[in-house]
Design a protein around this motif. Sequence first.
Motif, PDB file in Angstrom:
ATOM      1  N   GLY A 165       0.813  -1.181  -0.063  1.00  0.00           N
ATOM      2  CA  GLY A 165      -0.132  -0.109  -0.217  1.00  0.00           C
ATOM      3  C   GLY A 165       0.793   1.278  -0.066  1.00  0.00           C
ATOM      4  O   GLY A 165       0.311   2.345  -0.088  1.00  0.00           O
ATOM      5  N   ASP A 166       2.312   1.252  -0.133  1.00  0.00           N
ATOM      6  CA  ASP A 166       2.917   2.258  -0.059  1.00  0.00           C
ATOM      7  C   ASP A 166       3.120   3.069  -1.474  1.00  0.00           C
ATOM      8  O   ASP A 166       2.798   2.192  -2.602  1.00  0.00           O
ATOM      9  N   THR A 167       3.324   4.076  -1.340  1.00  0.00           N
ATOM     10  CA  THR A 167       3.722   4.775  -3.111  1.00  0.00           C
ATOM     11  C   THR A 167       5.093   4.349  -3.161  1.00  0.00           C
ATOM     12  O   THR A 167       5.818   3.817  -2.253  1.00  0.00           O
ATOM     13  N   ILE A 168       5.329   4.353  -4.553  1.00  0.00           N
ATOM     14  CA  ILE A 168       6.757   3.957  -5.169  1.00  0.00           C
ATOM     15  C   ILE A 168       7.924   4.873  -4.519  1.00  0.00           C
ATOM     16  O   ILE A 168       8.928   4.380  -4.098  1.00  0.00           O
ATOM     17  N   ALA A 169       7.431   6.297  -4.349  1.00  0.00           N
ATOM     18  CA  ALA A 169       8.603   7.074  -3.622  1.00  0.00           C
ATOM     19  C   ALA A 169       8.798   6.545  -2.096  1.00  0.00           C
ATOM     20  O   ALA A 169      10.015   6.623  -1.438  1.00  0.00           O
TER      21      ALA A 169
END
Length: 340
Positions: A88-92
């Motif tokens: 669920g994290d952003t790629i950044a």
Amino acid sequence: MTSSAVQVQVDSPPELADAVPRKADITVVVPVLNGMRFLPRTVPTLLAAGRHSGRVEFIYVDNGSTDGSEDYLRYRASDGIRFFSRKGDTIAGMRNFGARQGRGQYLSFIDGDCSIPERYFELAVSVLRSTGAAATGCEIHVPEHPHWIESAWHDLHYVGRNRDVQYLNSGNFFVARSAFERVGGFREDMLTGEDAEIGERLVAAGERIHACPEVKAIHFGNPKSIPQFYRRNVWHGLGMFGTVSWNRLDRPTAMLAVHLIATAVGLTALVVGPLSLQGKVITALGLQLVAPFATIVYRGHRTRRWGSVASGILLYWLYYWARLHALALVTLGRSDRYRK
């Protein structure tokens, strides 16, 4: 366990080869999401480059894969791969998390669908030490026998010259940890466009980003159909405002505004224009080509290559409509639901 490596040859200038120190602490961060189509092909090349250079650690960060990527990467743990899950994290956010787990003085961000040459890491270190730049890399390469969309898009964007740039694609981005941490890493609230945004902050902080063709990566996950190309560019467009401010409008967003205005004028001409129906249609269609044609002229000047004008116009026409689609999603607050 031993692993076979895909050998990728690269010709490097003698001055780079002579300047290379064989030992450097490097943390490689690779974000992954359902990458089993590529990992068996790309992982061995990273490991081979790490063995060649020495003192390289590999950190793979998975974002909830369901295709066996996690099992494969855990299986390769004996080769020196460290695996983390960040669903669920952003790629950044995944890249920043991976960087925090390592201890290298250099950070190498490589995408899971990219392979690299055996001398990649030593050449990257050499570029930074010989130029004084904070970061290096190059536009991604396409694989052998590419799809026409891959080939045409690559020809439009690949410059392939040693030069200072404003940013590099974060799928092939090698940076000194000190500079990366000084500017605060990637912006984790951005769904996409984090590479352009951190490039702006690095340059604003007085750092240099030096593109070098020898520090190359081959990207296997390029779109290979019109629907894939369109969806990929909608997704990339979701972060378009990360590099826009009240006193600065970047080139892609400026050209998007041109395309939006041209579309509005064309629709108005169709409805209320004084021309015949044929004239209205020709005018509207011609206005649709203004931004794509201007863009490929600019790209040809930048790359010093002129490929298929028809393919370039088609792809950039799709690109600008994908960006308008992304603009609508951002405006309506639905960007977090979009998946490429």
